[in-house]
Design an enzyme around this catalytic site. Structure first.
Site, PDB file in Angstrom:
ATOM      1  N   CYS A  47     -29.151 -76.044  30.865  1.00 15.54           N
ATOM      2  CA  CYS A  47     -30.355 -76.245  32.051  1.00 15.54           C
ATOM      3  C   CYS A  47     -30.211 -74.741  32.102  1.00 15.54           C
ATOM      4  O   CYS A  47     -29.520 -73.869  32.292  1.00 15.54           O
ATOM      5  CB  CYS A  47     -29.439 -77.054  33.156  1.00 15.54           C
ATOM      6  N   HIS A  92     -32.715 -85.913  33.187  1.00 17.10           N
ATOM      7  CA  HIS A  92     -32.286 -84.547  33.508  1.00 17.10           C
ATOM      8  C   HIS A  92     -33.358 -84.261  34.475  1.00 17.10           C
ATOM      9  O   HIS A  92     -32.900 -83.240  35.623  1.00 17.10           O
ATOM     10  CB  HIS A  92     -32.325 -83.777  32.385  1.00 17.10           C
ATOM     11  N   GLU A  93     -34.673 -84.186  34.147  1.00 20.37           N
ATOM     12  CA  GLU A  93     -35.576 -83.438  34.975  1.00 20.37           C
ATOM     13  C   GLU A  93     -35.606 -84.218  36.442  1.00 20.37           C
ATOM     14  O   GLU A  93     -36.046 -83.638  37.373  1.00 20.37           O
ATOM     15  CB  GLU A  93     -37.004 -83.578  34.228  1.00 20.37           C
ATOM     16  N   HIS A 150     -33.444 -83.278  38.728  1.00 20.91           N
ATOM     17  CA  HIS A 150     -33.688 -82.111  39.671  1.00 20.91           C
ATOM     18  C   HIS A 150     -34.528 -82.240  40.930  1.00 20.91           C
ATOM     19  O   HIS A 150     -34.360 -81.693  41.939  1.00 20.91           O
ATOM     20  CB  HIS A 150     -34.266 -81.098  38.802  1.00 20.91           C
TER      21      HIS A 150
HETATM   22 NI    NI Z   1     -32.252 -78.580  34.220  1.00 18.49          NI
END
Ligand code: NI
Length: 171
Positions: free
Chosen positions: A99, A141-142, A145
């Site tokens: 990341c 993953h995104e 965030h």
């Molecule tokens: Ni990331």
């Protein structure tokens, strides 16, 4: 224009990002262009707006093949606004992630093998689809965030596992 990443300890990386309500604006187009510029400059596969200090629910991703995920099909450059994921019932798989917001670290992270998604495009039109494997991993993953979650929060083991590839950030 490439933008700078917030440092790993910045509070915005731990906050719930706000939905986008104004579509097809110069500001939204510029944000998405900056996100792609920043992702590509860092040889990444994805990016979420809070990582560059914009607390909005916007993600971008793209994968052009190569050795980051051997065998995974390419993913065209895509921007999703206000994305929502629905995991497919099925296996959870572990694979390597890094990341931009956690420099120098790579870990095995459990993710759903497949997800369906609903989102909007830059014009506010609804878009939806289904993703598997590496594509699904990037989406999870995104979107994490956008909810203040980093991949290091999802580790299922206590000790970092040996890393098979040189450390490099990618999302
Ligand atoms: Ni990331």
């Amino acid at each position: 224009m490439r933008r700078d990443f917030l440092p790993q300890d910045h509070p915005m990386l731990r906050q719930h990002a706000e939905p986008v309500t104004a579509f097809d604006t110069p500001e939204l187009h510029a944000l998405v262009q900056d996100m792609f510029d920043t992702q590509f400059a860092g040889n990444g596969v994805g990016l979420a707006a809070p990582q560059i200090g914009v607390p909005l629910r916007v993600i971008v991703f793209a994968y052009n093949g190569g050795d980051r995920a051997p065998g995974a099909p390419p993913i065209p450059p895509t921007a999703l606004i206000n994305p929502v994921l629905i995991p497919d019932p099925g296996p959870i798989q572990e694979d390597w992630e890094g990341c931009f917001s956690v420099p120098g670290r790579r870990e095995q992270v459990p993710r759903w093998h497949a997800v369906s998604y609903q989102a909007q495009d830059l014009q506010g039109r609804p878009v939806s689809g289904r993703a598997e494997g590496f594509h699904a991993r990037i989406l999870q993953h995104e979107v994490d965030h956008l909810d203040g979650t980093l991949f290091i929060d999802r580790l299922s083991h206590g000790e970092p596992a040996p890393c098979p590839t040189p450390a490099q950030p990618e999302d």
